[in-house]
Design an enzyme around this catalytic site. Structure first.
Site, short mmCIF file in Angstrom:
data_model
loop_
_atom_site.label_atom_id
_atom_site.label_comp_id
_atom_site.label_asym_id
_atom_site.label_seq_id
_atom_site.Cartn_x
_atom_site.Cartn_y
_atom_site.Cartn_z
N CYS A 1 0.80 -1.22 0.00
CA CYS A 1 0.00 0.00 0.00
C CYS A 1 0.83 1.27 0.00
O CYS A 1 0.31 2.35 -0.25
CB CYS A 1 -0.93 0.00 1.21
SG CYS A 1 -2.02 -1.44 1.29
N HIS B 1 -9.78 2.47 -0.63
CA HIS B 1 -8.32 2.28 -0.59
C HIS B 1 -7.86 1.76 -1.94
O HIS B 1 -8.16 0.62 -2.32
CB HIS B 1 -7.99 1.28 0.53
CG HIS B 1 -6.53 1.17 0.80
ND1 HIS B 1 -5.58 1.97 0.23
CD2 HIS B 1 -5.84 0.31 1.63
CE1 HIS B 1 -4.38 1.63 0.66
NE2 HIS B 1 -4.51 0.62 1.52
N HIS C 1 -2.81 7.88 6.33
CA HIS C 1 -3.08 6.70 5.51
C HIS C 1 -4.53 6.27 5.72
O HIS C 1 -5.24 6.02 4.76
CB HIS C 1 -2.10 5.59 5.90
CG HIS C 1 -2.12 4.43 4.97
ND1 HIS C 1 -1.72 4.51 3.67
CD2 HIS C 1 -2.50 3.13 5.17
CE1 HIS C 1 -1.83 3.33 3.08
NE2 HIS C 1 -2.32 2.47 3.99
#
Length: 1977
Positions: free
Chosen positions: A155, A326, A288
Site C-alpha cells: 500500500c 483504498h 493513511h
C-alpha cells in the site's frame, strides 16, 4: 531544503475521470464507492468497491495500437498511457522536451489481476501483457531516457516510488521524473484472501477514524505526478516536496500485516524538528487512514507522538479513503492529488462517515488532533502538509508538501494573445472554449497552454487557435465622465404615451430621461416618431456600458418594442459608440411583458471584458508547402500599427534597427515613428527605411514562431526584406539599401512627373488593346495591374479600358518607380549600392523574384543580389501574378502586406485552388496568421508572443481536465467468472478442417466454414446442438478453397469465441452461444404463415424484395447450407454476420417433405431455410416510396367525362438526392368544351392532382411555358419577395426561368443585373430588355459594386453553376440570396453571412407545385392569364421556353391523335395487369406506344405486362415471325441492374436526356420483336474544311420501330421536333443521312439461373499480383519495371519482356489497385516496387498510357529521396494521353467539351476500337451520346463488340435481317440455356467490367497534371509518323517541360498500334538495353 518540484498532476479515481471531477466529488461529500464488479454475496465478499468509470474505453488509434493489440492489452497499461499523457499536458512541458532530457519513469503497482487470464488464454497479441512488462511497454511509447523502476511495497508503493524519484533528482541521475501509481480490482480471488484476513469492511463502507471502523474498501485508482529537479525546468509548480523518507518495521511479533507505532513515530521525528521543518507550521496531515480498528489507532497515535508536541492548535487530520476507498498501490498518490487540489482551492474537503471517534485514538480527546469532518479553509499564504503512508508489509513513508506561490503581480497585462490548440474531439473544443472564457485574463495561464501539448500535438484530429483580446483599462477614478446618449426612434414605437431611457453602467441601471410619444391615427394604433432625443449622464465610475433599456416604469422592467438606433459619445474619453437594436430578451414571468434591450454588435471601446475568439478546423493529413509572399510596399501609404511593439521579438528587432540607424548617423527612429502611428510613404527615405525595418521585424516574429517557409517571393521593393531572409543581405545592409533607394526616389519626386499612375482592373488577355504607350508597372494578379499613362494619351487609353469592360482608378501616391531612370541618377545610385554591397551573394533557389528570373538563369546580375540586381529591380515591371501562378497548386501562400486594412489595390494574389493567408502589420492580424498556419498543419511556437513570466504557481487551475479522448470503442473487459473458470487452464483438441471436404471443389468455402465452425464449438459433428454464431468477421481474400488447406479452428469456451486460422491469417472469427431448446428463429412474413402460398403467389409489394426457391434436404448439413448459399449469392454481395442453426426444428420440417423452402428478404437481410437462418446486412431501399399509386388520385366528379389531348411529363430536381415528377396535361370535359389544364405532382410525400380552366386567348403552345413561368412567378413573389424599389442580380447560367424572372422584374420597375459568357445570349437580352444591365462575369463583382455605389444588390439569384462565396459578396447587408438550384455541399456559408445579416433561401421546384395545388384557383388563373401576355410569348421567337432548364426537364411530350379518357389514362399509368382488356378498348393503336412510354417512365416498380401484350394481331399462331420472345419492354425491365434502373422512371437523374432516343429502355434491347433504331444524322453538304472545334450537330429527329406489328410507326411524339436553340440560326446547311441500328443476338439473362459452382467454373478465381516477372533472366543487374497500358494487363508486354536480356517485371492492375487518381495508382505501384526492392536504384518504363504512370512513379520515388536510374517512355506519356482525349472530344457535338459526359463517350469509342475498326464511327458516337450516362452506354458498346448490333444503310436489308434474327432467336429460345450461353454471358460481364475500368482510366488520366518535374533525363522511343488520332504535338510529346534534363528521342517505323508487335519487339528491346547500359555507366 526543497527536494523536488511538482509540475504536473492527473488522475482517474472512482466516479472521477480527472482531477476536477475528483475535487468536486470531495468537496461535495460524494461517496465514490459503488457496486462491485461481481454479484453481491459472492464468496462472502463486500458488496461495494470503488470503480473507475468507463474502464473498457481506450484511444487505441492515438497510441498506435491495432485492434488486436488493443483488445488484448493490459488494462493497467491502457490507463497509464492516457493518464500519463494528461499529466504531461498539465505540466506545460512537451513530450519532445521530456524525451530529449533525462526523464525517469517510476511505476508503483502491486496487483495485476488480468495476468491470470492473459497467461492462460490464447491471444494474437505480439506483446507479453503482464505486470512485469508494464514499465517497458509504457516507456517504449513515451521514450524517456532516464532511470526506470517498478516499485511494489504494497500500500505504500507510490510513496516509495516518489522517494526513489526524489533521490534520483537530487543526485542528478535525472532532471524530470514521472511517478505513476495504478491499481485495478478485477478478480474476486484477491479480495477473497484479504477478506479471510479480516482486512475488508463487510458492509463496503469506509468508516475511517470512527468507532464503527470495520475494515477498508478496495478501489481502483491511477495517478501520475511529474517532478522536476529545479524551478528553471518547470512551466508550472503546484507544490514542492520539502522532504520525503521511508523506513521499514522489520520483524514484528504481531505479523507483517500489523502496523508499528514506533517505526512510524521514528520516521516522523526524523523529518520534523527545529532545524528541519517545525511541527507548528503544519497546516494539515493526510493520514493513511484505511478504516481498520488497529491501523487507525496506531497511525494517529504515532502522529501524536511525532507531530503534536509544541503545537498551540490541534493538528488537522483527514484521509481520502473515507471518500473513495483504498486504491492500495496508488493510495499515496491519491493523497498527494487531494492535497494539491486543496492548496489550489484553499480548502480541505471533509472526511465522510466520521461521527464518533475511535476510542483507541489518544490525541482526539486530548485536543491534540482534530478530524476534518467539514470543509476547512486554509490560512496563510504558504501551506505545509504532511502525507503519511504505510503498507501491510511494513514499509512506511512520509512526505512534506509545501505550496508554491509567486509574489503578487499587481498590474494586469493588456494586449492580444494567441493560443494554438490541438484537440481530439468536439467535446474537447467545448471544454477549452469554456476554460478560456473563464480564465481569459490570466495571461500566464494562456502562455502555459500555448507552450503545452495542447497546442502542438500532431496526433490530434482537430487543430484550432484562440485569440484573446485583453483591452487596456483606463483608470480615472477621480475624474467625472459625461456621456451623451442620443436615441433615434424609427418609424414605429410601441404602445404608450411615453417611455423612459435607462443606461446600465456595470450593472447599475440609471434613469437618464424620457421620450414623449404622440399618437398617430394609424389603423394599427401604433405611434410614429422620427426624432432624436439627447440625454446626459455623469458618473465617476468609468466602467463599460452594458446595455440601454427603453421602458415605461421607473425601473425599466416593462418595455415596448423599439425600432431605431442609439449613439453614445464621451468627449472626455474620446470615443463614439453607435449600435442598432438587435434582439429581444426573454419574456418576464411576473407580468408577461417583454423588455427590449439594445445591445451592440461589438463591445464598447472601453469594455473591460476580454474578448475570446476560438477557431477550429479538422486536421489536414499532409501539410501543404508554404510560400511567403512579401507584397510590394511601393504603391500605398502604409501604416503599421503600434500594438506590434507588444511582441517582444518584434520590438527587439526594431531596437536593433534603431541602433544601426544611429550608427549611420541618421535622424530616423523606427520605434518612435511607429509609436506616433504615422503613415509611412514608400517614396521617402524615412518611409522606406521604416517599412523595411518593420518587414524585418515581422520576419523575425515568423522565424521565432517556428515558421519555415519552403520558399520566398519578393515583390518590388520588398525584395530587400526577402534578400535578408535568404541571407544575401545583413540587417544593416538592408537598411542602407533602403536609405539609398529612398533618397533617390525623393529626388525623382522633386523633378515632377509626366505620367499618372492608375490601378486598372482588366483581364491580362486584353492588355494589348491599351497600346504601346501604356507602361505596365506591376501585375498584381490576372485582372489587376498598375500602369503609368502619359498625360497626353491617358484619356484615350482609359477609354480603351472602359470599352474592354475594365475599371480604373488613379493612385494619389507620387511614386516614380519600375520605369527607366535618368542616367545620372542611375549612376549615382549604383555607386552607393556597390559601396553598401561590396561582395554580392548568390540567391538560393527558394528566393523567387517577381522582377527577375529564377536563380538558374545564365545572367549573373540576376543570380547575385548586388547593385546591378537592385538597379534592374527598380527599372523593371513587377509581374507578381506570373510568379505566384508558377507555384504548386496545393501550396499555401502567406501574403505579407504592409497595410493595416485592405485597400483597393490589395486583392487576392493566389490562383484558383491555392490557400492564401493574409498578414497585416498589426498584432491581431499577425496572431491570426499564425493561428491559420497552425490550422494548416504547421508547428507554431507561441511562447515568445507573451511577456516573460515565472513558472505558474498553485493559484492556477490544472490543464489535465481539458484533454479528451476518442472513447467511441469499448474494448472487452475480463469477466469475474473467468478468474474462477477452470476451462482457461484446459486446451481442447484443435479442430482441423477435413481435407476430404476441401478436395471436393463443389462446396462454397463459406459453407465449409459455417458447418465446421458449428461442429467445432459443439465438440464434433455428432453432437450438434442449437447454436448461434454471431459477430462474424471474415477475411474475403482468404475465402478460397486453396487457402483453407490445413486450417485450424480454435475454440475458447471461457470467452465463447472461436477463430479459424489458415496459413494466410485468420479466415473467420466470432462468438457463439449454445441455447439448447431456447433458440427462437425469427419469423419471416410469408415464410412462416403459408409457405406454399408464398411460393406460388409472392406478394406483389415485395416481389423484388423477397426471393424464394426450394432446396432438397439430403441428410447432409454441408450439402444443404451450400445449396442455400448458391441461392443467396446472386442476391447479396455481403457475407453473413450471424448464423442461427436449430437441428431439432429442421428435422421436424424435413420429416414429411424433403423439399425445404428458402426465402431471402433483401430489406431485412434475412435468409431462412428450415432450421437455418443467415443474417446479412440489410439492403438499402430506394429513396422514392415505391408504394405510391396513381389510381388513388382524387380525380373529382368529372373524371369520368374528362379527356386528355396532350401530355407533358417533367422531372423536377428536389433538395434531396431523388427527382420528383410533374405531369401536365390539357383536355376538356364532354359537358364543357372549354379547355382545361391538369397538374399531377408526384413526390416522396405523395401524389396530388388538380385541374384549372384556361383563359380565353389560350394557345396550345402556351402549355410549354406553364412550368417555367410558375417557377419564376413563385420564386419572385413567394420566396424572394422582390419589391419594385429593390435591385436584383441573376447569375450565370441563365435558362427560361431566369428569362421570365428578368421580364417580371423589368415590368415591375426593379433594377436588374445579370451576366453571361454567351455573346449571342447577351445580344438577345439587350434587344429584349434594354433596361437590364448585362455585365461580364469576369469582372461582375467590381462592376456591380460601382453601379450600386458599393452597396450591392438586395436580392441575388444563385444558380447551380455559380460560386456561393462570390454570390454572397454581391449581396448588400440585410439582403437575400436565393438558391435556385439544388443546394450543394460546396455551398458553405462563412461568418460574413451572419455578420452582414444576409438571409439565404432555397427553392424546391417540386415543393412549389405541391403547394400550388393548395392555393386558390383565382391566383392560378391570374398566373395563367399572364402567360398569354406578350412578355412571355415574345420569347418564343428566341427559342423559349426550352425543353430542359436548370430546374426542370421535359422527359416526355406527346399529343394524342384522339383524346383519351382521363380515368383510363391514369389506370394505364397505375399498372395495366388484369384491367388491360377494358383499358385498351377505344384507344387508337398509334397512341399505344406513347402511353407505354409514359407508363415506363412513371413506373415505380417493374410491371408484369405491357400495353401491347395479348392484342388480337399479336396472338395469331400462324404468324411465326411475330411470336414475342419476352412479354414486353416492361417485363424486360425486370432484368435491370441497379445502376440501369436508376436511369429510368421516377429515379432518373436530372441530366438524363429523354427526348432524343426514347423509344425503348435503351439499357435493354429485348422486345416483342427485334428493335431497330433509326438515327438521322445531319452531315455537311460539301467536303469543305470545318473548324475542328465546331460541333458535329448530330440531330436525332426520332426513332422508329420497324416490324410486322408496328410498321413505320414513329416512336416519338410530334413535339420532339420543337426543340429550338438561340444559336441554331448560324448553323451550316446540312443534308440528312439515315442509318439503322439492328439489335440482334439471343436474349441475355443475368447469372442468377446458374449456380455459384458454374459461375466459378466459368470465371476461375486467382490472385493477381501487381508485379509479374516477364522473363527468366538471372543477373546481378537491377530489374526494369514496365508499366501496363490502359487495359491494365500485360498481354502486349509479354513478348517484350522475353526479348530483354535483363530481369524484367511487368506492373499490372489488380482488383486491389487504387484507381481514384493517377497519383494514387502510381503510389500503389510504387509501394509494390519498393517491397520487391527497397534499396534501389530503380529502372522504370511504360508503354502508352503506362508511360504516364511510370512518370508519376518516378516522381514519387524521387520525392521520397530514392534514386531513379532511368525513365523510359515507349510511345506515350502524359501529353500523349491528353492529346488523344482532346481529339476525341473534338469529334463530339457537345457545347461543353470538357465535361465528364464527353470523356465517357471518348473512352467507350476508343474501347470499341480495340476490338476492331468501327464502320460508322459518327453514328456510334451519336447513339452513345443520346443514352443516359453510365451502364446503358457501356452495355451498348459491348453489344457492338459482341456483334449484337448490325449497322445497315438500307432499310430493306435491315428489315430482312430483323426477320432472320427473330427466327433464329425463336430456335435458340426453345432450347434450354446451357454452359455455352452462360459462358457467353460471362464474357459479356467481363467486357462490361473492362469497359468501366477503361472509362475510369480515361477519367483519371484526363484530370492528371504533373505537379513537379522529373529530375534527370527521359528516354523516349516513339513512332516516326504523328499519331493519326491526336492533336499536333511536339516531337518529344511535351516531355521536355516535365523534366529538368533532356528528352532523348529515338524514332522507329510503324504506328502506335503495331509498336509492340513481333517484328518490332527486338528493336524496342535493343533500345531499352542500350539505355540501361549507358545509364549504368
Amino acid at each position: 531544503m526543497i527536494k523536488a518540484y511538482i509540475s504536473g498532476v492527473s488522475c482517474r479515481f472512482p466516479k472521477s475521470n480527472n482531477v476536477q471531477e475528483f475535487w468536486q466529488n470531495l468537496i461535495d461529500g460524494v461517496d465514490m464507492l459503488g457496486p462491485s464488479r461481481w454479484p453481491p454475496g459472492l464468496y462472502g465478499l463486500p458488496p461495494r468497491a470503488g470503480s473507475i468509470p468507463d474502464l473498457g474505453t481506450f484511444d487505441a488509434e492515438f497510441f498506435g495500437y491495432s485492434e488486436t493489440e488493443a483488445r488484448h492489452s493490459n488494462l493497467l497499461l491502457r490507463l497509464l498511457f492516457e493518464v500519463t499523457y494528461e499529466s504531461v499536458v498539465d505540466s506545460g512541458l512537451t513530450l519532445s522536451s521530456l524525451r530529449s532530457d533525462r526523464t525517469g519513469l517510476y511505476v508503483a503497482c502491486t496487483f495485476s489481476d488480468a495476468d491470470a487470464i492473459t497467461t492462460s488464454a490464447v491471444t494474437d497479441s505480439v506483446h507479453a501483457n503482464l505486470r512485469s512488462t508494464l514499465l517497458q511497454q509504457l516507456n517504449a511509447w513515451y521514450r524517456f531516457q532516464g532511470p526506470v523502476a517498478s516499485v511494489d511495497t504494497a500500500c505504500s508503493s507510490s510513496v516509495s516510488a516518489l522517494q526513489m524519484a526524489v533521490t534520483d533528482l537530487i543526485t542528478g541521475r535525472c532532471n524530470y521524473a514521472v511517478v505513476t501509481g495504478v491499481n485495478l480490482i478485477l478478480s474476486p480471488n484477491c479480495s477473497q484472501s484479504f477478506n479471510r484476513l479480516g482486512m475488508l469492511s463487510p458492509t463496503g463502507d469506509s468508516h475511517v477514524f470512527d468507532i464503527s471502523a470495520n475494515g477498508y474498501v478496495r478501489s481502483d485508482g491511477v495517478a501520475v505526478l511529474i517532478l522536476a529537479r529545479n524551478p528553471e525546468r518547470c512551466e508550472r509548480i503546484y507544490a514542492t516536496i520539502a522532504d520525503i523518507a521511508v523506513n521499514c518495521d522489520g520483524y514484528k511479533v504481531e505479523g507483517i500485516v500489523y502496523p508499528s507505532r514506533s517505526s512510524q513515530g521514528n520516521l516522523l521525528r526524523s523529518l520534523y524538528g527545529e532545524k528541519l521543518i517545525p511541527t507548528s507550521s503544519l497546516a494539515y496531515v493526510e493520514a493513511h487512514g484505511t478504516g481498520t480498528q488497529a491501523g487507525d489507532c496506531l497511525e494517529l497515535n504515532a502522529i501524536l507522538d511525532g507531530l503534536c508536541e509544541g503545537r498551540d492548535e490541534p493538528l488537522l487530520v483527514g484521509s481520502v479513503k473515507s471518500n473513495m476507498g483504498h486504491c492500495e498501490a496508488a493510495s499515496g498518490l491519491s493523497a498527494v492529488v487531494k492535497c494539491i487540489m486543496s492548496i489550489y482551492h484553499g480548502m480541505i474537503p471533509p472526511c465522510l462517515h466520521y461521527k464518533t471517534p475511535n476510542e483507541g485514538i489518544e490525541g482526539i480527546p486530548l485536543g491534540k488532533i482534530k478530524i476534518v469532518d467539514t470543509c476547512h479553509k486554509l490560512k496563510g499564504r504558504i501551506s505545509i502538509m504532511g502525507i503519511n503512508s504505510f503498507g501491510f508489509g511494513g514499509v512506511n513513508g512520509h512526505l512534506i508538501l509545501m505550496s508554491y506561490k509567486n509574489p503578487p503581480d499587481e498590474c494586469k497585462k493588456a494586449g492580444t494573445y494567441l493560443v494554438p490548440l490541438t484537440v481530439r474531439s468536439e467535446e474537447g473544443i467545448a471544454r477549452i472554449r469554456t476554460f478560456l472564457e473563464k480564465h481569459s485574463e490570466n495571461v500566464a495561464l494562456l502562455k502555459l497552454m500555448s507552450r503545452s501539448m495542447l497546442s502542438c500535438d500532431p496526433r490530434q484530429q482537430i487543430r484550432g487557435y484562440a485569440i484573446v483580446d485583453l483591452p487596456e483599462i483606463v483608470c480615472r477614478t477621480s475624474a467625472t465622465v459625461t456621456y451623451t446618449v442620443k436615441v433615434t426612434t424609427g418609424s414605429k414605437f410601441g404602445a404608450g404615451t411615453d417611455a423612459n431611457v435607462f443606461i446600465d453602467l456595470q450593472g447599475d441601471l440609471q434613469k437618464s430621461g424620457k421620450i414623449d410619444l404622440k399618437e398617430s391615427k394609424t389603423p394599427e394604433k401604433q405611434f410614429e416618431r422620427r426624432n432624436t432625443d439627447e440625454f446626459l449622464i455623469t458618473t465617476k465610475d468609468v466602467g463599460h456600458l452594458q446595455r440601454i433599456v427603453i421602458g415605461h416604469d421607473d425601473k425599466g422592467a416593462a418595455a415596448s418594442w423599439f425600432l431605431g438606433h442609439v449613439t453614445v459619445h464621451s468627449s472626455s474619453l474620446d470615443f463614439t459608440w453607435t449600435f442598432p437594436c438587435e434582439r429581444w430578451l426573454a419574456e418576464d414571468e411576473d407580468d408577461g411583458r417583454i423588455m427590449r434591450e439594445l445591445l451592440p454588435k461589438q463591445k464598447c471601446p472601453l469594455s473591460q471584458e476580454p474578448c475570446v475568439s476560438v477557431y477550429w478546423s479538422p486536421r489536414q493529413q499532409h501539410r501543404p508547402p508554404l510560400w511567403l509572399l512579401v507584397q510590394d510596399i511601393a504603391w500605398r501609404s502604409n501604416m503599421p500599427h503600434a500594438d506590434l511593439l507588444q511582441l517582444g521579438v518584434f520590438k527587439q528587432s526594431l531596437q536593433e534597427s534603431d541602433e544601426i540607424l544611429r550608427s549611420l548617423e541618421t535622424d530616423v527612429s523606427v520605434t518612435e515613428s511607429l509609436e506616433k502611428e504615422a503613415a509611412f510613404k514608400p517614396a521617402t527615405k524615412v518611409g522606406l527605411v521604416c517599412l523595411t525595418a518593420v518587414n524585418i521585424g515581422l520576419m523575425e516574429v515568423l522565424k521565432a514562431s517556428g515558421i519555415r517557409p519552403d520558399g520566398f517571393i519578393g515583390s518590388g521593393l520588398s525584395e530587400i526584406t526577402v534578400a535578408y531572409l535568404d541571407a544575401c543581405l545583413t540587417h544593416k545592409q538592408c537598411l542602407q539599401v533602403a536609405l539609398a533607394i529612398g533618397e533617390t526616389l525623393e529626388s525623382l519626386l522633386t523633378e515632377g512627373k509626366g505620367e499618372s499612375i492608375y490601378s486598372i482592373s482588366l483581364h491580362s488577355d486584353f492588355v494589348h488593346k491599351l497600346g504601346p504607350k501604356t507602361n505596365i508597372l506591376t501585375y498584381i494578379n490576372n485582372t489587376v495591374m498598375l500602369a503609368a499613362l502619359p498625360e497626353q494619351d491617358k484619356d484615350y487609353i482609359l477609354k480603351q479600358v472602359e470599352q474592354a469592360g475594365g475599371v480604373y482608378s488613379e493612385l494619389t501616391e507620387d511614386v516614380m518607380i519600375y520605369m527607366r531612370f535618368p542616367e545620372q541618377i542611375c549612376s549615382n545610385l549604383e555607386k552607393k549600392l556597390k559601396s553598401i554591397i561590396p561582395s554580392p551573394r548568390k540567391r538560393t533557389p527558394i528566393f523567387r523574384s517577381c522582377s527577375h528570373a529564377d536563380s538558374t538563369s545564365h545572367s549573373k546580375a540576376r543570380q547575385t543580389v548586388g547593385a546591378s540586381y537592385f538597379m534592374s529591380l527598380l527599372q523593371r515591371a513587377v509581374n507578381q501574378h506570373q510568379r505566384v501562378s508558377s507555384l504548386p497548386k496545393e501550396a499555401t501562400l502567406l501574403s505579407l502586406c504592409m497595410t493595416s486594412l485592405c485597400t483597393q489595390t490589395e486583392v487576392s494574389c493566389s490562383r484558383s485552388g491555392q490557400t492564401e493567408v493574409h498578414c497585416h502589420p498589426r498584432t491581431l492580424s499577425v496572431l491570426q496568421t499564425l493561428g491559420e498556419l497552425h490550422e494548416l498543419g504547421h508547428t507554431i511556437k507561441a511562447g515568445h508572443l507573451y511577456p516573460p513570466s515565472a513558472p505558474l504557481d498553485c493559484s492556477n487551475p490544472p490543464l489535465s481536465p481539458l484533454v479528451t479522448w476518442n472513447h467511441s470503442i469499448s474494448w472487452p473487459l475480463p469477466d469475474w467468472c473467468q478468474f474462477s473458470d477452470t476451462v482457461k487452464n484446459q486446451q481442447k483438441d484443435v479442430y482441423r478442417l477435413p481435407e476430404t471436404d476441401l478436395e471436393r471443389s463443389v462446396y462454397d468455402p463459406l459453407a465449409l466454414l459455417i458447418v465446421h465452425a458449428w461442429a467445432a464449438v459443439c465438440g464434433s459433428k455428432d453432437s450438434l446442438q442449437s447454436t448461434v454464431l454471431h459477430s462474424l468477421v471474415t477475411t474475403p481474400e482468404l475465402m478460397k478453397q486453396e487457402c483453407l488447406h490445413g486450417a485450424l479452428i480454435h475454440v475458447h469456451p471461457a470467452t465463447m469465441g472461436f477463430a479459424i486460422q489458415a496459413e494466410g491469417g485468420v479466415v473467420m472469427k466470432g462468438q457463439f452461444k449454445h441455447l439448447g431448446n431456447n433458440l427462437d428463429l425469427p419469423l419471416v412474413p410469408g415464410y412462416d404463415v403459408d409457405q406454399n402460398e408464398n411460393v406460388a403467389k409472392p406478394q406483389e409489394d415485395c416481389e423484388h424484395e423477397v426471393e424464394t426457391e426450394e432446396v432438397v434436404w439430403e441428410d447432409s448439413w454441408l450439402e444443404f447450407i451450400n445449396a442455400v448459399l448458391e441461392f443467396v449469392n446472386p442476391h447479396t454481395p455481403d457475407l453473413p454476420i450471424k448464423v442461427m442453426l436449430d437441428p431439432e426444428q429442421h428435422m421436424k420440417i424435413t420429416h414429411d417433405c424433403a423439399s425445404v423452402l428458402v426465402m431471402m428478404e433483401e430489406n431485412t437481410g434475412i435468409c431462412k431455410a428450415g432450421g437455418v437462418v443467415l443474417q446479412f446486412q440489410p439492403s438499402v431501399k430506394r429513396s422514392l416510396d415505391q408504394s405510391i399509386l396513381l389510381h388513388n388520385l382524387n380525380l373529382g366528379d368529372a373524371s369520368s367525362t374528362s379527356v386528355v389531348d396532350s401530355v407533358l411529363l417533367y422531372s423536377l430536381p428536389s433538395n434531396n438526392s431523388s427527382d420528383d415528377k410533374l405531369l401536365l396535361y390539357t383536355g376538356h370535359t364532354d359537358n364543357e368544351p372549354s379547355e382545361q389544364i391538369g397538374l399531377v405532382s408526384i413526390t416522396d410525400g405523395g401524389v396530388k392532382h388538380k385541374s384549372y380552366s384556361v383563359p380565353e386567348n389560350w394557345k396550345a403552345e402556351d402549355l410549354e411555358a406553364v412550368v417555367p413561368f410558375i417557377l419564376a412567378f413563385h420564386t419572385l413573389r413567394d420566396v424572394a419577395s422582390v419589391s419594385p424599389e429593390q435591385s436584383a442580380v441573376l447569375l450565370n447560367p441563365l435558362d427560361t426561368v431566369a428569362l421570365y424572372m428578368i421580364a417580371m422584374l423589368t415590368v415591375q420597375g426593379s433594377d436588374v443585373f445579370t451576366c453571361t459568357w454567351d455573346h449571342e445570349m447577351s445580344l438577345m437580352l439587350r434587344n429584349a430588355f434594354p433596361k437590364v444591365k448585362i455585365l461580364h462575369p469576369r469582372s461582375l463583382g467590381i462592376q456591380l459594386k460601382q453601379l450600386t455605389k458599393g452597396k450591392g444588390v438586395d436580392v441575388c439569384f444563385k444558380s447551380d453553376g455559380s460560386d456561393m462565396n462570390s454570390a454572397m459578396d454581391l449581396v448588400a447587408d440585410h439582403g437575400r440570396c436565393v438558391l435556385t438550384g439544388r443546394p450543394s455541399e460546396k455551398d458553405s456559408l462563412g461568418m460574413s453571412a451572419f455578420l452582414r445579416n444576409i438571409t439565404v433561401m432555397s427553392v424546391s421546384p417540386a415543393t412549389i407545385f405541391s403547394q400550388l395545388q393548395d392555393t386558390p384557383d383565382k391566383d392560378i388563373l391570374a398566373a395563367l392569364e399572364t402567360i398569354t401576355s406578350s412578355s412571355v410569348r415574345d420569347r418564343a421567337d428566341d427559342g423559349y421556353p426550352e425543353p430542359r432548364g436548370l430546374r426542370y426537364c421535359v422527359e416526355e411530350q406527346m399529343k394524342f391523335s384522339q383524346p383519351i379518357s382521363l380515368q383510363k389514362l391514369f389506370t394505364l399509368l397505375d399498372g395495366p395487369g388484369c384491367k388491360m382488356k377494358d383499358v385498351l378498348d377505344g384507344i387508337p393503336e398509334n397512341d399505344v406506344a406513347s402511353v407505354e412510354r409514359l407508363q415506363l417512365t412513371l413506373s415505380m416498380k417493374p410491371q408484369e405486362f405491357s400495353i401491347t401484350q395479348n392484342t388480337s394481331y399479336l396472338n395469331d399462331s400462324k404468324d411465326q415471325l411475330n411470336i414475342a420472345r419476352t412479354s414486353s419492354y416492361m417485363e424486360a425491365s425486370k432484368l435491370l441492374t441497379p445502376s440501369s434502373a436508376i436511369c429510368s422512371g421516377l429515379l432518373a437523374p436530372p441530366n438524363t436526356i429523354r427526348n432524343s432516343i426514347i423509344s425503348v429502355d435503351m439499357s435493354q434491347y429485348t422486345s416483342a420483336s427485334t428493335p431497330i433504331i433509326r438515327i438521322t444524322v445531319d452531315s455537311p453538304s460539301s467536303a469543305c474544311y470545318r473548324d475542328p472545334l465546331a460541333s458535329l450537330d448530330l440531330k436525332f429527329s426520332g426513332v422508329k420501330l420497324e416490324g410486322s406489328y408496328m410498321e413505320d410507326k414513329v416512336f416519338a411524339s410530334p413535339g420532339h421536333d420543337r426543340s429550338r436553340n438561340v444559336l441554331s440560326s448560324n448553323r451550316m446547311p446540312t443534308t440528312p443521312q439515315t442509318m439503322d441500328f439492328l439489335f440482334v443476338g439471343v436474349p441475355r439473362t443475368p447469372m442468377t439461373p446458374h449456380s455459384p459452382c458454374v459461375k466459378k467454373l466459368l470465371t476461375p478465381s486467382r490472385i493477381t499480383p501487381p508485379l509479374l516477372k516477364l522473363n527468366d533472366v538471372v543477373s546481378k543487374d537491377k530489374p526494369i519495371f514496365i508499366v501496363h497500358p490502359i487495359t491494365g494487363t500485360l498481354l502486349l508486354l509479354t513478348a517484350l519482356g522475353k526479348a530483354l536480356n535483363v530481369p524484367c517485371y511487368g506492373v499490372q492492375r489488380t482488383p486491389s489497385t487504387t484507381s481514384s487518381s493517377v497519383t494514387d495508382m502510381a503510389g500503389f505501384y510504387r509501394n509494390a516496387i519498393e517491397i520487391h526492392d527497397s534499396a534501389g536504384p530503380y529502372r522504370l518504363a511504360g508503354y502508352s498510357y503506362g508511360g504516364m504512370i511510370a512518370f508519376e512513379i518516378a516522381r514519387q520515388l524521387q520525392k521520397s529521396n530514392k534514386k531513379v536510374e532511368c525513365l523510359i517512355i515507349l510511345d506515350g506519356g502524359p501529353g500523349f494521353v491528353h492529346s488523344h482525349i482532346a481529339i476525341g472530344r473534338e469529334e463530339l457535338d457537345r457545347a461543353d467539351s470538357a465535361s465528364n459526359d464527353s470523356t465517357e463517350i471518348v473512352a467507350l469509342v476508343s474501347f470499341v476500337e480495340m476490338y476492331g475498326p468501327i464502320k460508322a464511327r459518327q453514328f456510334l458516337i451519336g447513339a452513345l451520346g443520346n443514352l443516359p450516362s453510365g451502364y446503358p452506354r457501356v452495355r451498348m458498346a459491348v453489344d457492338f463488340i459482341m456483334g449484337n448490333v448490325v449497322i445497315s444503310e438500307s432499310p430493306k436489308k435491315t428489315k430482312w435481317m430483323s426477320l432472320k434474327n427473330r427466327i433464329l432467336n425463336k430456335d435458340k429460345s426453345e432450347r434450354k440455356m446451357g454452359l455455352h450461353s452462360a459462358a457467353t454471358e460471362v464474357i459479356r460481364l467481363s467486357r462490361e467490367k473492362k469497359a468501366e475500368e477503361y472509362i475510369n482510366s480515361t477519367f483519371i488520366a484526363d484530370k492528371y497534371r504533373p505537379q513537379e518535374k522529373f529530375i534527370g533525363n527521359i528516354h523516349l522511343l516513339r513512332v516516326k509518323s504523328d499519331p493519326t488520332i491526336s492533336v499536333p504535338m511536339s516531337s518529344d510529346y511535351g516531355l521536355g517541360q516535365l523534366c529538368t534534363g533532356e528528352v532523348k528521342v529515338k524514332f522507329v517505323e510503324g504506328d502506335h498500334q503495331s509498336f509492340l508487335k513481333s517484328d518490332k519487339v527486338e528493336v524496342v528491346a535493343q533500345f531499352i538495353e542500350n539505355v540501361l547500359s549507358r545509364e549504368a555507366q
